[in-house]
Design an enzyme around this catalytic site. Structure first.
Site, mmCIF file in Angstrom:
data_model
loop_
_atom_site.group_PDB
_atom_site.id
_atom_site.type_symbol
_atom_site.label_atom_id
_atom_site.label_comp_id
_atom_site.label_asym_id
_atom_site.label_seq_id
_atom_site.Cartn_x
_atom_site.Cartn_y
_atom_site.Cartn_z
ATOM 1 N N ALA A 66 42.042 27.486 53.287
ATOM 2 C CA ALA A 66 40.818 26.631 52.932
ATOM 3 C C ALA A 66 41.389 25.242 53.155
ATOM 4 C CB ALA A 66 40.878 26.849 51.341
ATOM 5 N N GLY A 112 42.917 31.816 52.206
ATOM 6 C CA GLY A 112 41.470 32.097 52.364
ATOM 7 C C GLY A 112 41.006 32.725 53.654
ATOM 8 N N GLU A 115 41.932 36.273 52.995
ATOM 9 C CA GLU A 115 41.064 36.884 51.814
ATOM 10 C C GLU A 115 39.676 37.020 52.502
ATOM 11 O OE1 GLU A 115 42.230 34.889 47.721
ATOM 12 O OE2 GLU A 115 42.209 33.360 49.335
ATOM 13 N N GLU A 135 50.001 30.763 49.179
ATOM 14 C CA GLU A 135 49.482 29.746 48.409
ATOM 15 C C GLU A 135 50.561 29.405 47.304
ATOM 16 O OE1 GLU A 135 45.591 31.905 49.498
ATOM 17 O OE2 GLU A 135 47.743 32.370 49.532
#
Length: 259
Positions: A66, A112, A115, A135
């Site tokens: 992200a 992300g 994910e 993360e």
């Protein structure tokens, strides 16, 4: 469909989505997530689309995470809202789509990005790909369903190890632990995804959607068996069921119409 951060095309009933932020390693910023939400909704409601291939631009990254700069100063409440909106509009929307989504992982799939790939129904990785959830190196945890989907795919012990260490795995290791379905040379990546979808396209569309819904129900807080029973019954009401049975009896190829 004209987007600033995506390249999209429907060809031979396959919707191709390319996240087109190559200079930023296709990182997910707000605008990209908004555009993804729109095209995911389009795929779900468009009969012409029988399956989706999702990939990243270039040869380095699928999605390398992200866009951290966008939420560096967020409060806890803002962080919760970021995760909830992303999950509802993009990640869960992919998983719950009636159309089959294949992630064609063409390089780094981190944070992300992994994910996003895990939200897809099938994952194919190029042999140069590296995957991970880093993360905790930022003082965060995965917020777009990563703790849940990684556990579903690889099991509790391996999921905790990967998340707690923030270590990346190679494509070969990812296939070994069940994180991806196939590993192929990068030039063959899209072709492999097309190969799978070209088989799926020969099957009954409503049955495919019912099967996806039933499988996903097994992972959520609902009675998956009850979902399967109901979906099984509804299949009997479709024209495709009658066509499939007639084709079987007549020893010919079925011509499914999605009705």
């Amino acid at each position: 469909m004209a987007y600033q951060n995506l390249i999209t095309e429907v060809k031979a009933n396959i919707l191709y989505i390319t996240i087109n932020r190559e200079k930023s390693l296709n990182a997910l910023n707000k605008d990209t997530l908004t555009e993804l939400a729109d095209v995911i909704a389009y795929a779900g409601k468009t009969a012409e689309v029988r399956g989706v291939i999702l990939t990243g631009a270039g040869e380095k990254a699928f999605v390398a995470g992200a866009d951290i700069k966008e939420f560096a100063d967020y409060s806890g409440k803002q962080g919760e809202e970021l995760a909830k909106r992303g999950q509802d509009e993009v990640f869960n929307a992919i998983e719950n789509s009636p159309k089959l989504f294949i992630a064609a992982i063409n390089g780094f799939a981190l944070g992300g990005g992994l994910e996003l790939a895990m939200a897809c129904h099938i994952r194919i990785a190029s042999d140069n790909a590296k995957l991970g959830l880093p993360e905790v190196t930022l003082g965060l945890i995965p917020g777009y369903g990563g703790t849940q989907r990684l556990t579903q795919l690889v099991g509790k012990g391996k999921a905790i190890e990967l998340i707690a260490t923030a270590n990346m795995v190679t494509a070969v290791e990812a296939e070994k632990i069940g994180l991806v379905n196939h590993v192929v040379p990068q030039p063959d990546l899209i072709g492999k995804a097309e190969e799978i979808l070209n088989v799926v396209k020969q099957r009954a569309p409503l049955a495919i959607s019912a099967a996806i819904k039933s499988v996903i129900a097994s992972l959520n807080d609902v009675n998956g068996y009850a979902t399967e029973i109901e979906a099984f019954g509804k299949c009997f009401e479709t024209a495709d069921f009658k066509e499939g049975v007639n084709a079987f009896v007549e020893k010919r190829k079925a011509n499914f119409t999605g009705h």
